[in-house]
Design a protein around this motif. Structure first.
Motif, PDB file in Angstrom:
ATOM      1  N   MET A 211      -3.593  -7.256  -5.593  1.00  0.00           N
ATOM      2  CA  MET A 211      -4.671  -7.758  -4.960  1.00  0.00           C
ATOM      3  C   MET A 211      -5.222  -9.333  -4.711  1.00  0.00           C
TER       4      MET A 211
ATOM      5  N   LEU B 222      -6.980  -4.943   4.659  1.00  0.00           N
ATOM      6  CA  LEU B 222      -7.270  -5.295   2.772  1.00  0.00           C
ATOM      7  C   LEU B 222      -7.423  -6.487   4.098  1.00  0.00           C
TER       8      LEU B 222
ATOM      9  N   PHE C 183     -10.542  -2.712  -3.034  1.00  0.00           N
ATOM     10  CA  PHE C 183      -8.963  -2.420  -3.401  1.00  0.00           C
ATOM     11  C   PHE C 183      -9.320  -0.943  -3.805  1.00  0.00           C
TER      12      PHE C 183
ATOM     13  N   THR D 247       1.092  -0.908  -0.327  1.00  0.00           N
ATOM     14  CA  THR D 247       0.105   0.136   0.334  1.00  0.00           C
ATOM     15  C   THR D 247       0.997   1.058  -0.217  1.00  0.00           C
TER      16      THR D 247
ATOM     17  N   ARG E  62      -3.078  -4.082   6.844  1.00  0.00           N
ATOM     18  CA  ARG E  62      -3.290  -5.504   6.229  1.00  0.00           C
ATOM     19  C   ARG E  62      -4.819  -6.008   7.277  1.00  0.00           C
TER      20      ARG E  62
ATOM     21  N   VAL F 278      -2.636  -9.381  -1.727  1.00  0.00           N
ATOM     22  CA  VAL F 278      -3.235  -9.240  -0.359  1.00  0.00           C
ATOM     23  C   VAL F 278      -4.244  -9.789  -0.051  1.00  0.00           C
TER      24      VAL F 278
ATOM     25  N   ARG G  88     -11.337  -6.042   3.441  1.00  0.00           N
ATOM     26  CA  ARG G  88     -12.361  -5.718   2.312  1.00  0.00           C
ATOM     27  C   ARG G  88     -12.163  -7.145   1.067  1.00  0.00           C
TER      28      ARG G  88
END
Ligand code: CS2
Length: 493
Positions: free
Chosen positions: A407, A430, A448, A375, A427, A410, A433
Protein backbone atom coordinates in the motif's frame (compact mmCIF):
# COMPACT_ATOMS: atom_id res chain seq x y z
CA UNK A 1 36.33 -3.69 -34.76
CA UNK A 2 32.73 -4.64 -33.95
CA UNK A 3 32.28 -8.19 -32.71
CA UNK A 4 30.61 -10.76 -34.92
CA UNK A 5 27.09 -11.72 -34.01
CA UNK A 6 26.21 -15.02 -32.36
CA UNK A 7 24.92 -17.39 -35.07
CA UNK A 8 24.78 -21.05 -36.13
CA UNK A 9 27.90 -20.54 -38.23
CA UNK A 10 29.92 -19.25 -35.31
CA UNK A 11 28.94 -22.00 -32.84
CA UNK A 12 31.98 -24.20 -33.54
CA UNK A 13 34.25 -21.25 -32.81
CA UNK A 14 32.88 -20.53 -29.33
CA UNK A 15 35.14 -21.30 -26.36
CA UNK A 16 35.10 -24.94 -25.25
CA UNK A 17 33.65 -24.05 -21.85
CA UNK A 18 30.44 -22.78 -23.47
CA UNK A 19 27.89 -25.57 -23.92
CA UNK A 20 26.40 -25.59 -27.42
CA UNK A 21 23.30 -27.23 -28.89
CA UNK A 22 24.41 -30.78 -29.70
CA UNK A 23 21.81 -31.61 -32.33
CA UNK A 24 21.11 -30.82 -35.95
CA UNK A 25 19.11 -27.67 -35.65
CA UNK A 26 17.89 -27.90 -39.22
CA UNK A 27 16.27 -31.27 -38.46
CA UNK A 28 14.22 -29.94 -35.55
CA UNK A 29 10.46 -29.82 -36.14
CA UNK A 30 8.26 -27.47 -34.16
CA UNK A 31 5.97 -29.27 -31.71
CA UNK A 32 5.36 -26.41 -29.29
CA UNK A 33 4.13 -22.87 -29.74
CA UNK A 34 5.09 -20.71 -26.80
CA UNK A 35 3.27 -17.45 -26.11
CA UNK A 36 5.40 -14.86 -24.30
CA UNK A 37 9.08 -15.55 -24.98
CA UNK A 38 10.54 -13.31 -22.32
CA UNK A 39 13.48 -14.13 -20.07
CA UNK A 40 11.58 -16.55 -17.87
CA UNK A 41 10.59 -18.90 -20.67
CA UNK A 42 14.05 -18.73 -22.17
CA UNK A 43 15.68 -19.63 -18.85
CA UNK A 44 13.20 -22.30 -17.83
CA UNK A 45 11.02 -24.35 -20.20
CA UNK A 46 13.37 -23.69 -23.13
CA UNK A 47 16.20 -25.35 -21.21
CA UNK A 48 14.17 -28.46 -20.38
CA UNK A 49 13.12 -28.67 -24.02
CA UNK A 50 16.71 -28.07 -25.15
CA UNK A 51 17.73 -31.12 -23.09
CA UNK A 52 15.08 -33.23 -24.85
CA UNK A 53 16.39 -32.15 -28.25
CA UNK A 54 19.91 -33.02 -27.16
CA UNK A 55 18.72 -36.49 -26.23
CA UNK A 56 17.68 -36.89 -29.84
CA UNK A 57 13.92 -36.34 -29.90
CA UNK A 58 13.75 -33.61 -32.51
CA UNK A 59 9.94 -33.28 -32.62
CA UNK A 60 9.89 -30.59 -29.99
CA UNK A 61 11.20 -27.40 -31.45
CA UNK A 62 9.49 -24.25 -30.20
CA UNK A 63 7.96 -21.44 -32.20
CA UNK A 64 8.15 -18.39 -29.94
CA UNK A 65 5.42 -15.77 -30.08
CA UNK A 66 5.63 -12.26 -28.69
CA UNK A 67 2.17 -10.87 -28.01
CA UNK A 68 3.22 -7.24 -28.03
CA UNK A 69 6.72 -6.06 -28.68
CA UNK A 70 9.05 -7.08 -31.52
CA UNK A 71 12.14 -6.62 -29.31
CA UNK A 72 12.97 -10.28 -28.69
CA UNK A 73 12.43 -11.19 -32.35
CA UNK A 74 14.54 -8.23 -33.44
CA UNK A 75 17.34 -9.25 -31.10
CA UNK A 76 17.29 -13.01 -31.78
CA UNK A 77 16.34 -13.37 -35.45
CA UNK A 78 19.68 -12.01 -36.71
CA UNK A 79 21.40 -14.63 -34.52
CA UNK A 80 19.41 -17.62 -35.85
CA UNK A 81 17.19 -17.59 -32.71
CA UNK A 82 20.17 -18.64 -30.59
CA UNK A 83 20.87 -17.03 -27.25
CA UNK A 84 23.08 -17.63 -24.25
CA UNK A 85 21.88 -18.68 -20.85
CA UNK A 86 24.16 -17.66 -17.98
CA UNK A 87 23.64 -19.48 -14.69
CA UNK A 88 25.38 -17.55 -11.91
CA UNK A 89 26.08 -17.87 -8.24
CA UNK A 90 28.61 -16.32 -5.91
CA UNK A 91 31.54 -18.23 -7.36
CA UNK A 92 30.70 -19.25 -10.89
CA UNK A 93 29.01 -18.47 -14.14
CA UNK A 94 28.28 -21.22 -16.66
CA UNK A 95 27.30 -20.37 -20.21
CA UNK A 96 25.12 -22.43 -22.47
CA UNK A 97 23.75 -21.59 -25.90
CA UNK A 98 20.12 -22.64 -26.19
CA UNK A 99 18.99 -23.75 -29.63
CA UNK A 100 15.40 -25.00 -29.46
CA UNK A 101 13.69 -21.95 -30.94
CA UNK A 102 12.81 -22.58 -34.58
CA UNK A 103 11.35 -19.14 -35.18
CA UNK A 104 9.83 -16.09 -33.53
CA UNK A 105 6.57 -14.44 -34.53
CA UNK A 106 5.25 -11.09 -33.35
CA UNK A 107 1.49 -11.44 -33.01
CA UNK A 108 0.41 -7.85 -33.81
CA UNK A 109 2.51 -7.93 -36.98
CA UNK A 110 1.38 -11.26 -38.28
CA UNK A 111 -1.61 -12.73 -36.52
CA UNK A 112 -2.41 -14.99 -39.45
CA UNK A 113 0.97 -16.70 -39.17
CA UNK A 114 0.55 -17.19 -35.42
CA UNK A 115 -2.91 -18.78 -35.70
CA UNK A 116 -1.70 -20.83 -38.65
CA UNK A 117 1.25 -22.14 -36.63
CA UNK A 118 -0.99 -22.97 -33.68
CA UNK A 119 -3.36 -24.84 -35.99
CA UNK A 120 -0.79 -27.28 -37.38
CA UNK A 121 -1.32 -30.91 -36.37
CA UNK A 122 2.37 -31.18 -35.43
CA UNK A 123 1.86 -28.56 -32.70
CA UNK A 124 0.83 -30.54 -29.68
CA UNK A 125 1.45 -28.04 -26.90
CA UNK A 126 0.78 -24.33 -26.58
CA UNK A 127 2.61 -23.12 -23.51
CA UNK A 128 2.40 -19.67 -21.95
CA UNK A 129 4.41 -17.25 -19.86
CA UNK A 130 2.46 -14.04 -20.27
CA UNK A 131 2.65 -12.92 -16.60
CA UNK A 132 -0.28 -12.85 -14.23
CA UNK A 133 -2.04 -9.97 -15.92
CA UNK A 134 -1.87 -11.68 -19.30
CA UNK A 135 -4.84 -13.89 -18.45
CA UNK A 136 -7.25 -10.94 -18.14
CA UNK A 137 -8.79 -12.50 -15.07
CA UNK A 138 -10.03 -11.15 -11.79
CA UNK A 139 -7.12 -11.89 -9.44
CA UNK A 140 -9.35 -12.35 -6.39
CA UNK A 141 -11.60 -14.99 -7.97
CA UNK A 142 -9.69 -16.28 -11.00
CA UNK A 143 -12.70 -15.67 -13.27
CA UNK A 144 -12.41 -14.00 -16.68
CA UNK A 145 -12.67 -10.21 -16.40
CA UNK A 146 -15.39 -9.65 -18.97
CA UNK A 147 -14.92 -5.90 -18.74
CA UNK A 148 -11.26 -6.05 -19.67
CA UNK A 149 -10.90 -3.81 -22.75
CA UNK A 150 -8.81 -6.41 -24.60
CA UNK A 151 -11.34 -9.14 -23.86
CA UNK A 152 -14.16 -6.90 -25.10
CA UNK A 153 -12.07 -6.32 -28.22
CA UNK A 154 -11.36 -10.02 -28.75
CA UNK A 155 -15.02 -10.97 -28.34
CA UNK A 156 -15.99 -8.39 -30.92
CA UNK A 157 -13.15 -9.24 -33.29
CA UNK A 158 -12.37 -12.93 -32.77
CA UNK A 159 -10.36 -13.06 -36.00
CA UNK A 160 -7.85 -10.48 -34.77
CA UNK A 161 -7.29 -11.27 -31.10
CA UNK A 162 -4.98 -9.24 -28.87
CA UNK A 163 -4.93 -11.52 -25.86
CA UNK A 164 -3.44 -14.95 -25.31
CA UNK A 165 -6.92 -16.20 -24.45
CA UNK A 166 -8.35 -14.85 -27.71
CA UNK A 167 -5.48 -16.34 -29.71
CA UNK A 168 -5.86 -19.77 -28.16
CA UNK A 169 -9.61 -19.69 -28.75
CA UNK A 170 -9.12 -18.72 -32.39
CA UNK A 171 -6.60 -21.51 -32.94
CA UNK A 172 -8.72 -24.11 -31.16
CA UNK A 173 -11.69 -23.16 -33.26
CA UNK A 174 -9.65 -23.55 -36.40
CA UNK A 175 -8.37 -26.97 -35.33
CA UNK A 176 -11.85 -28.06 -34.48
CA UNK A 177 -13.13 -26.94 -37.88
CA UNK A 178 -10.36 -28.94 -39.58
CA UNK A 179 -10.82 -32.01 -37.43
CA UNK A 180 -7.43 -31.68 -35.72
CA UNK A 181 -7.43 -32.60 -32.04
CA UNK A 182 -6.72 -29.71 -29.67
CA UNK A 183 -3.25 -28.97 -28.33
CA UNK A 184 -2.56 -29.11 -24.62
CA UNK A 185 -2.51 -25.65 -23.02
CA UNK A 186 0.40 -25.44 -20.61
CA UNK A 187 0.36 -22.41 -18.31
CA UNK A 188 3.77 -21.62 -16.84
CA UNK A 189 2.84 -18.49 -14.88
CA UNK A 190 2.59 -18.05 -11.13
CA UNK A 191 -1.18 -18.20 -10.91
CA UNK A 192 -2.98 -20.26 -8.30
CA UNK A 193 -4.11 -23.61 -9.77
CA UNK A 194 -2.75 -22.19 -13.01
CA UNK A 195 -4.06 -24.87 -15.38
CA UNK A 196 -7.53 -24.85 -13.91
CA UNK A 197 -7.60 -21.06 -13.85
CA UNK A 198 -6.64 -20.88 -17.50
CA UNK A 199 -9.18 -23.50 -18.43
CA UNK A 200 -11.91 -21.56 -16.63
CA UNK A 201 -10.93 -18.29 -18.32
CA UNK A 202 -10.70 -19.95 -21.73
CA UNK A 203 -14.00 -21.80 -21.37
CA UNK A 204 -15.82 -18.67 -20.29
CA UNK A 205 -14.35 -16.69 -23.17
CA UNK A 206 -15.36 -19.48 -25.56
CA UNK A 207 -18.85 -19.53 -24.05
CA UNK A 208 -19.28 -15.81 -24.68
CA UNK A 209 -18.61 -16.60 -28.33
CA UNK A 210 -20.52 -19.81 -28.71
CA UNK A 211 -21.95 -22.37 -26.25
CA UNK A 212 -20.63 -25.20 -28.40
CA UNK A 213 -17.11 -23.83 -28.27
CA UNK A 214 -17.31 -23.67 -24.49
CA UNK A 215 -18.47 -27.25 -24.35
CA UNK A 216 -15.57 -28.25 -26.59
CA UNK A 217 -13.02 -26.45 -24.41
CA UNK A 218 -14.41 -27.98 -21.25
CA UNK A 219 -14.58 -31.47 -22.68
CA UNK A 220 -11.60 -31.71 -24.99
CA UNK A 221 -8.86 -29.29 -23.98
CA UNK A 222 -6.36 -30.38 -21.40
CA UNK A 223 -4.75 -27.66 -19.24
CA UNK A 224 -2.42 -29.34 -16.75
CA UNK A 225 -1.34 -27.37 -13.70
CA UNK A 226 2.35 -26.63 -13.25
CA UNK A 227 4.67 -25.19 -10.66
CA UNK A 228 7.56 -23.33 -12.27
CA UNK A 229 10.55 -21.97 -10.44
CA UNK A 230 13.70 -20.19 -11.49
CA UNK A 231 14.75 -16.66 -10.59
CA UNK A 232 15.36 -14.66 -13.76
CA UNK A 233 16.17 -10.96 -13.33
CA UNK A 234 15.94 -8.67 -16.34
CA UNK A 235 19.16 -8.77 -18.40
CA UNK A 236 21.30 -5.66 -17.95
CA UNK A 237 23.70 -4.02 -20.45
CA UNK A 238 26.55 -5.21 -18.19
CA UNK A 239 25.35 -8.81 -18.53
CA UNK A 240 25.27 -8.48 -22.27
CA UNK A 241 28.78 -7.01 -22.42
CA UNK A 242 30.26 -9.58 -20.00
CA UNK A 243 28.65 -12.56 -21.75
CA UNK A 244 29.50 -11.35 -25.23
CA UNK A 245 33.13 -10.87 -24.17
CA UNK A 246 33.23 -14.41 -22.80
CA UNK A 247 31.72 -15.80 -26.01
CA UNK A 248 33.91 -13.73 -28.26
CA UNK A 249 30.84 -12.71 -30.25
CA UNK A 250 27.89 -10.45 -29.62
CA UNK A 251 24.72 -11.90 -28.12
CA UNK A 252 22.08 -9.13 -28.25
CA UNK A 253 19.88 -10.68 -25.60
CA UNK A 254 21.36 -13.31 -23.29
CA UNK A 255 19.40 -14.40 -20.24
CA UNK A 256 20.86 -14.49 -16.74
CA UNK A 257 19.59 -16.79 -14.04
CA UNK A 258 20.51 -18.85 -10.97
CA UNK A 259 21.69 -22.48 -11.03
CA UNK A 260 18.47 -23.66 -9.33
CA UNK A 261 15.52 -24.75 -11.45
CA UNK A 262 12.34 -26.68 -10.73
CA UNK A 263 9.31 -27.72 -12.76
CA UNK A 264 6.43 -29.79 -11.45
CA UNK A 265 3.74 -30.79 -13.91
CA UNK A 266 0.44 -32.65 -13.85
CA UNK A 267 0.90 -35.38 -16.41
CA UNK A 268 -2.11 -34.81 -18.64
CA UNK A 269 -1.01 -34.46 -22.26
CA UNK A 270 -3.46 -36.29 -24.53
CA UNK A 271 -1.39 -35.34 -27.60
CA UNK A 272 1.90 -36.43 -26.06
CA UNK A 273 4.74 -34.41 -24.61
CA UNK A 274 8.52 -34.21 -24.55
CA UNK A 275 10.38 -36.30 -21.98
CA UNK A 276 11.19 -33.21 -19.97
CA UNK A 277 13.36 -33.85 -16.93
CA UNK A 278 10.63 -32.29 -14.82
CA UNK A 279 8.76 -33.90 -11.92
CA UNK A 280 5.44 -35.33 -13.10
CA UNK A 281 2.81 -35.68 -10.40
CA UNK A 282 -0.91 -36.27 -10.06
CA UNK A 283 -1.52 -33.17 -7.96
CA UNK A 284 0.58 -30.03 -8.23
CA UNK A 285 -1.41 -28.12 -5.60
CA UNK A 286 0.81 -28.65 -2.53
CA UNK A 287 3.97 -27.81 -4.50
CA UNK A 288 2.38 -24.76 -6.01
CA UNK A 289 1.07 -23.40 -2.71
CA UNK A 290 4.46 -23.92 -1.12
CA UNK A 291 6.19 -22.06 -3.92
CA UNK A 292 3.70 -19.21 -4.37
CA UNK A 293 3.34 -18.54 -0.67
CA UNK A 294 6.93 -19.05 0.48
CA UNK A 295 9.06 -17.94 -2.45
CA UNK A 296 6.77 -15.45 -4.14
CA UNK A 297 5.13 -14.28 -0.90
CA UNK A 298 8.57 -13.55 0.54
CA UNK A 299 9.70 -12.00 -2.73
CA UNK A 300 6.83 -9.51 -2.85
CA UNK A 301 7.28 -8.62 0.82
CA UNK A 302 11.01 -8.13 0.24
CA UNK A 303 10.30 -6.06 -2.85
CA UNK A 304 7.95 -3.55 -1.20
CA UNK A 305 9.74 -3.31 2.14
CA UNK A 306 13.13 -3.41 0.46
CA UNK A 307 12.28 -0.75 -2.08
CA UNK A 308 10.87 1.54 0.59
CA UNK A 309 13.99 0.99 2.72
CA UNK A 310 16.12 2.08 -0.24
CA UNK A 311 17.45 -1.28 -1.49
CA UNK A 312 17.83 -1.73 -5.19
CA UNK A 313 18.13 -5.50 -5.37
CA UNK A 314 16.89 -8.52 -3.46
CA UNK A 315 20.45 -9.42 -2.45
CA UNK A 316 20.96 -5.87 -1.11
CA UNK A 317 17.70 -6.10 0.84
CA UNK A 318 18.77 -9.47 2.26
CA UNK A 319 21.99 -7.94 3.54
CA UNK A 320 19.89 -5.91 5.99
CA UNK A 321 19.62 -8.13 9.07
CA UNK A 322 16.23 -6.70 10.10
CA UNK A 323 14.73 -7.39 6.70
CA UNK A 324 16.30 -10.84 6.34
CA UNK A 325 15.08 -11.81 9.83
CA UNK A 326 11.61 -10.56 8.96
CA UNK A 327 11.44 -12.68 5.82
CA UNK A 328 12.72 -15.72 7.67
CA UNK A 329 10.12 -15.27 10.36
CA UNK A 330 7.31 -14.61 7.90
CA UNK A 331 8.06 -17.86 6.11
CA UNK A 332 8.62 -19.99 9.21
CA UNK A 333 5.96 -18.69 11.59
CA UNK A 334 3.15 -17.41 9.42
CA UNK A 335 3.27 -19.17 6.05
CA UNK A 336 4.68 -22.65 6.69
CA UNK A 337 2.21 -23.75 9.38
CA UNK A 338 -0.62 -23.33 6.87
CA UNK A 339 0.96 -25.49 4.16
CA UNK A 340 0.37 -29.14 3.41
CA UNK A 341 3.92 -30.45 3.02
CA UNK A 342 4.34 -31.86 -0.52
CA UNK A 343 5.59 -35.45 -0.80
CA UNK A 344 9.34 -35.70 -0.37
CA UNK A 345 9.83 -32.09 0.73
CA UNK A 346 11.56 -30.88 3.89
CA UNK A 347 10.02 -27.44 4.45
CA UNK A 348 12.78 -26.13 6.70
CA UNK A 349 15.38 -27.08 4.10
CA UNK A 350 13.23 -25.53 1.37
CA UNK A 351 13.08 -22.25 3.32
CA UNK A 352 16.80 -22.28 4.02
CA UNK A 353 17.47 -22.80 0.31
CA UNK A 354 15.19 -19.87 -0.53
CA UNK A 355 17.07 -17.55 1.80
CA UNK A 356 20.28 -18.63 0.14
CA UNK A 357 18.84 -18.06 -3.33
CA UNK A 358 17.63 -14.58 -2.36
CA UNK A 359 21.15 -13.82 -1.16
CA UNK A 360 22.77 -14.82 -4.48
CA UNK A 361 25.11 -11.85 -4.91
CA UNK A 362 25.55 -12.43 -8.62
CA UNK A 363 21.94 -11.72 -9.54
CA UNK A 364 20.87 -8.11 -9.77
CA UNK A 365 17.21 -8.80 -9.21
CA UNK A 366 15.66 -5.41 -8.71
CA UNK A 367 13.07 -4.93 -6.00
CA UNK A 368 11.32 -2.66 -8.49
CA UNK A 369 10.98 -5.52 -10.98
CA UNK A 370 9.28 -7.80 -8.45
CA UNK A 371 7.13 -4.92 -7.17
CA UNK A 372 5.39 -4.73 -10.55
CA UNK A 373 1.78 -5.81 -10.93
CA UNK A 374 1.13 -6.22 -7.22
CA UNK A 375 -2.64 -6.23 -7.72
CA UNK A 376 -2.23 -9.40 -9.77
CA UNK A 377 0.15 -11.05 -7.31
CA UNK A 378 -0.97 -10.32 -3.75
CA UNK A 379 -3.96 -12.70 -3.66
CA UNK A 380 -2.02 -15.91 -4.31
CA UNK A 381 1.17 -14.78 -2.59
CA UNK A 382 -0.06 -13.32 0.70
CA UNK A 383 -3.84 -13.13 0.95
CA UNK A 384 -4.52 -16.89 0.83
CA UNK A 385 -2.34 -17.49 3.88
CA UNK A 386 -3.83 -14.43 5.55
CA UNK A 387 -7.41 -15.69 5.16
CA UNK A 388 -6.53 -19.11 6.52
CA UNK A 389 -4.84 -17.61 9.57
CA UNK A 390 -7.65 -15.14 10.21
CA UNK A 391 -10.16 -18.00 10.10
CA UNK A 392 -8.17 -19.73 12.86
CA UNK A 393 -7.65 -16.58 14.91
CA UNK A 394 -3.91 -16.73 14.35
CA UNK A 395 -1.52 -13.78 14.34
CA UNK A 396 -1.19 -12.05 10.94
CA UNK A 397 1.16 -9.18 11.76
CA UNK A 398 3.93 -10.22 9.37
CA UNK A 399 1.60 -10.78 6.42
CA UNK A 400 -0.16 -7.50 7.21
CA UNK A 401 3.15 -5.69 7.13
CA UNK A 402 3.78 -7.15 3.68
CA UNK A 403 0.39 -5.93 2.47
CA UNK A 404 0.89 -2.53 4.12
CA UNK A 405 4.25 -2.17 2.38
CA UNK A 406 2.50 -2.74 -0.94
CA UNK A 407 0.00 0.00 0.00
CA UNK A 408 2.80 2.36 0.92
CA UNK A 409 4.61 1.56 -2.33
CA UNK A 410 1.63 2.14 -4.61
CA UNK A 411 1.05 5.60 -3.21
CA UNK A 412 3.78 6.36 -5.77
CA UNK A 413 6.03 8.34 -3.39
CA UNK A 414 9.10 6.96 -1.68
CA UNK A 415 10.31 7.82 1.82
CA UNK A 416 12.26 10.79 0.52
CA UNK A 417 9.26 12.15 -1.36
CA UNK A 418 10.60 11.02 -4.75
CA UNK A 419 8.37 9.47 -7.43
CA UNK A 420 8.03 5.71 -7.70
CA UNK A 421 7.45 4.35 -11.18
CA UNK A 422 4.52 2.11 -10.19
CA UNK A 423 3.75 -0.47 -12.89
CA UNK A 424 0.42 -2.14 -12.50
CA UNK A 425 -2.63 -2.68 -14.71
CA UNK A 426 -4.65 -0.93 -11.99
CA UNK A 427 -2.14 1.89 -11.60
CA UNK A 428 -4.58 4.71 -12.40
CA UNK A 429 -7.13 3.48 -9.93
CA UNK A 430 -4.43 3.01 -7.27
CA UNK A 431 -3.22 6.54 -7.89
CA UNK A 432 -6.75 7.97 -7.65
CA UNK A 433 -7.36 6.22 -4.36
CA UNK A 434 -3.99 7.26 -2.96
CA UNK A 435 -4.51 10.89 -3.95
CA UNK A 436 -8.01 10.98 -2.45
CA UNK A 437 -6.87 9.44 0.85
CA UNK A 438 -3.61 11.36 1.31
CA UNK A 439 -0.85 9.85 3.46
CA UNK A 440 -3.29 8.82 6.16
CA UNK A 441 -3.09 5.17 7.16
CA UNK A 442 -6.73 4.66 8.07
CA UNK A 443 -8.12 6.25 4.95
CA UNK A 444 -5.52 4.69 2.67
CA UNK A 445 -5.92 1.18 4.06
CA UNK A 446 -9.73 1.42 3.91
CA UNK A 447 -9.63 2.66 0.36
CA UNK A 448 -7.21 0.02 -0.94
CA UNK A 449 -8.98 -2.80 0.89
CA UNK A 450 -12.12 -1.73 -0.95
CA UNK A 451 -10.64 -2.97 -4.25
CA UNK A 452 -12.62 -6.19 -4.53
CA UNK A 453 -10.72 -7.49 -7.55
CA UNK A 454 -7.73 -7.85 -5.21
CA UNK A 455 -9.09 -8.21 -1.67
CA UNK A 456 -12.46 -9.85 -2.38
CA UNK A 457 -15.39 -8.69 -0.34
CA UNK A 458 -14.31 -10.23 2.97
CA UNK A 459 -10.99 -8.75 4.03
CA UNK A 460 -12.15 -5.13 4.30
CA UNK A 461 -14.69 -6.32 6.89
CA UNK A 462 -12.32 -8.30 9.04
CA UNK A 463 -11.60 -6.02 12.01
CA UNK A 464 -8.48 -7.90 13.09
CA UNK A 465 -6.92 -7.66 9.66
CA UNK A 466 -7.98 -4.05 9.14
CA UNK A 467 -6.47 -3.08 12.49
CA UNK A 468 -3.24 -4.94 11.83
CA UNK A 469 -2.71 -3.60 8.31
CA UNK A 470 -3.62 -0.05 9.35
CA UNK A 471 -1.17 -0.18 12.26
CA UNK A 472 1.60 -1.40 9.98
CA UNK A 473 0.83 1.23 7.37
CA UNK A 474 0.73 4.01 9.96
CA UNK A 475 4.18 2.99 11.11
CA UNK A 476 5.56 2.77 7.55
CA UNK A 477 4.26 6.29 6.93
CA UNK A 478 5.48 7.72 10.22
CA UNK A 479 8.92 6.16 10.66
CA UNK A 480 9.68 4.32 7.40
CA UNK A 481 10.36 0.70 6.55
CA UNK A 482 13.62 0.17 8.44
CA UNK A 483 12.38 1.40 11.79
CA UNK A 484 9.08 -0.37 11.33
CA UNK A 485 10.97 -3.64 10.88
CA UNK A 486 13.01 -3.01 13.99
CA UNK A 487 9.87 -2.29 15.97
CA UNK A 488 8.31 -5.41 14.51
CA UNK A 489 11.16 -7.49 15.89
CA UNK A 490 10.89 -5.82 19.31
CA UNK A 491 7.20 -6.68 19.53
CA UNK A 492 7.61 -10.16 17.99
CA UNK A 493 10.76 -11.48 19.64
C1 CS2 B 1 9.07 -12.83 -8.82
C2 CS2 B 1 9.03 -14.10 -9.68
O1 CS2 B 1 8.89 -11.03 -10.30
C3 CS2 B 1 8.31 -11.69 -9.43
O2 CS2 B 1 7.19 -11.40 -9.07
O3 CS2 B 1 8.56 -13.12 -7.56
O4 CS2 B 1 9.25 -13.82 -11.01
C4 CS2 B 1 10.04 -15.14 -9.17
O5 CS2 B 1 11.35 -14.71 -9.37
C5 CS2 B 1 9.84 -16.48 -9.85
O6 CS2 B 1 8.51 -16.89 -9.66
C6 CS2 B 1 10.81 -17.51 -9.31
O7 CS2 B 1 10.43 -18.77 -9.76
Amino acid sequence: MPMQRLSSAILPLLPAAVRKPAFYRSAVLPGIVHLGIGGFHRAHQAVYTGDVLERGDLRWGTIGVSLRSPDTRDALSPQDCLYTLAARDASSETLRVIGGLTGILVAPENLGAVVHAMSQPSIRIVSLTVTEKGYCHDPATGALNEEHPDIIHDLRHPETPRTAVGLIAAALQQRRASGIPPFTVLCCDNLPANGRTVKGVLARFAGLRHPELEEYVRREVSCPCTMVDRIVPATTPDDRARISAALGCDDAWPVVTEPFTQWIIEDDFPMGRPEWAATFVRDVAPFELMKLRLLNGAHSSLAYLGYMAGYETVADAMSDPALAAFIERLMASEVSPMLAVPPGVDLAAYRAALLQRFRNPSLRHRTWQIAMDGTQKLPQRLLGTLRERLAKDMNVDGLSLGVAAWMRYVTGRDEQGGDIDVRDPMRDELRRRADAAGLNAERLAASFLGIEAVFGSDLAHNPRFVASVTRALASLIAVGARQTLEQFHRSNP
